[in-house]
Design a protein around this motif. Structure first.
Motif, short mmCIF file in Angstrom:
data_model
loop_
_atom_site.label_atom_id
_atom_site.label_comp_id
_atom_site.label_asym_id
_atom_site.label_seq_id
_atom_site.Cartn_x
_atom_site.Cartn_y
_atom_site.Cartn_z
N LEU A 110 -25.35 78.43 14.94
CA LEU A 110 -24.93 77.16 14.36
C LEU A 110 -25.16 76.07 15.39
O LEU A 110 -24.73 76.19 16.54
N ALA A 111 -25.81 74.99 14.98
CA ALA A 111 -26.11 73.89 15.89
C ALA A 111 -26.12 72.58 15.14
O ALA A 111 -26.41 72.53 13.94
N VAL A 112 -25.75 71.49 15.84
CA VAL A 112 -25.82 70.15 15.27
C VAL A 112 -27.28 69.76 15.10
O VAL A 112 -28.10 69.99 15.99
N ILE A 113 -27.61 69.20 13.95
CA ILE A 113 -29.00 68.80 13.69
C ILE A 113 -29.41 67.73 14.70
O ILE A 113 -28.71 66.74 14.89
N GLY A 114 -30.52 67.92 15.33
CA GLY A 114 -30.99 67.01 16.35
C GLY A 114 -30.59 67.39 17.75
O GLY A 114 -31.00 66.73 18.71
N SER A 115 -29.78 68.43 17.91
CA SER A 115 -29.34 68.91 19.22
C SER A 115 -29.88 70.32 19.43
O SER A 115 -30.15 71.04 18.47
N PRO A 116 -30.03 70.72 20.69
CA PRO A 116 -30.48 72.10 20.94
C PRO A 116 -29.47 73.10 20.44
O PRO A 116 -28.25 72.85 20.49
N PRO A 117 -29.90 74.24 19.92
CA PRO A 117 -28.97 75.24 19.39
C PRO A 117 -28.09 75.83 20.47
O PRO A 117 -28.48 75.92 21.64
#
Length: 335
Positions: A110-117
């Motif tokens: 799970l990762a924020v869109i636009g940020s590295p996972p």
């Protein structure tokens, strides 16, 4: 039994198969090139075992695509609102991944869109759940909505990547950033250091009586240290004095002499709008640390003088939502 009758399962959102996308990974593309090479070799040399090996490997890839999609599809998603933070710090959101099926889920990222996972992978047991926290920089005051996140997984063989996007329905209240090195509280600004000593004439403690002694907390004024109790414990523990308004103080005493402080937004007209809120936030924290009742006037909102975590949160909430057209904090009118 219908799924919506299960009490611990949120009705929406949950990941149906139509919401899960799948694409080959780098390893999957390399595996496809290997399959092509095996098939060409089997055709050129007419190798029956070569055909069998190629078709068996292709069947494994198709099975991996199916299991990769099923590993993500069917998850229930829920978000928990985070605690209020000050502007300039990171707000935390707790995202819950709930598994409603009898098979466990493995290696979900799970990762924020636009940020590295994130480097960590989440495993969810059958009929279990896993909470994942994400942090977002709170740049300005007001409500901060949870960012859109991307869930992905490549279990079991890593030949395909299943992924989907999710917008959590959660938000965090961001307080104004307190002013650094803020000036003293308004009714202490014109006094000398001697006048600020507890119990001295004209000081805020002059019309107060000693209520007791408690353990020292960061932010307590040094003038309120209880040296007698500290000496009894050989300096191993720090204690500070607590004062309360004197019951014999006249009702018509000047502003501040009976222990109440009213912070007024209009008194800071010389500052920029956001600078006013930052200074008021700093003064709220200062007043809370002194242990004296304080109130707030902010536009048409008036919070009566009080003390405690509830009063502090109410004042900071009012400052955070000041000027917001949609969110107006409940007013506490003074009698």
């Amino acid at each position: 039994m219908r799924w919506r009758t299960i009490p611990w399962l949120p009705a929406r959102p949950w990941l149906g198969a139509q919401r899960v996308h799948i694409s080959p990974s780098r390893a999957g593309l390399a595996f496809a090139a290997l399959l092509l090479a095996l098939w060409i070799a089997a055709v050129n040399y007419r190798l029956g075992l070569g055909y069998a090996l190629t078709y068996f490997a292709a069947a494994c890839a198709v099975a991996d695509m199916l299991f990769t999609s099923r590993n993500l599809a069917g998850l229930a998603l829920a978000a928990t609102p985070g605690k209020p933070v000050f502007a300039g710090s990171h707000a935390l959101f707790a995202l819950r991944l709930i598994n409603r099926s009898t098979r466990p889920r493995h290696a979900i990222r799970l990762a924020v869109i636009g940020s590295p996972p994130a480097p960590n992978l989440a495993d969810i047991a059958a009929h279990g759940e896993t909470a994942v926290s994400i942090g977002v920089l709170a740049q300005q005051r007001g409500w901060l909505n949870a960012p859109a996140v991307r869930l992905s997984g490549s279990f079991p063989l890593g030949l395909f990547v299943a992924w989907c996007h999710w917008q959590p329905e959660a938000r965090v209240l961001v307080y104004p950033q307190p002013e650094h090195d803020a000036p003293p509280l308004p009714w202490l600004a014109g006094t000398s250091q001697q006048a600020r000593q507890p119990g001295s004439p004209g000081s805020p403690d002059g019309a107060l009586e000693l209520a007791g002694v408690r353990t020292y907390q960061p932010g307590d004024p040094l003038q309120r240290l209880a040296w007698r109790q500290i000496a009894r414990h050989d300096g191993g523990h720090l204690f500070s004095k607590q004062f309360q308004p004197d019951a014999d103080a006249p009702k018509g005493a000047p502003h501040g002499t009976h222990g109440n402080l009213m912070l007024d937004h209009t008194d800071l007209h010389a500052l920029a709008p956001e600078a006013r809120l930052s200074r008021l936030a700093a003064w709220v924290l200062q007043a809370e640390s002194t242990g004296l009742p304080y109130g707030l006037r902010l536009g048409g909102l008036t919070l009566a003088p009080a003390l405690g975590a509830g009063q502090r949160d109410a004042c900071l909430r009012a400052l955070a939502l000041h000027g917001s057209p949609h969110d107006v904090p409940p007013a506490q009118e003074t009698p």
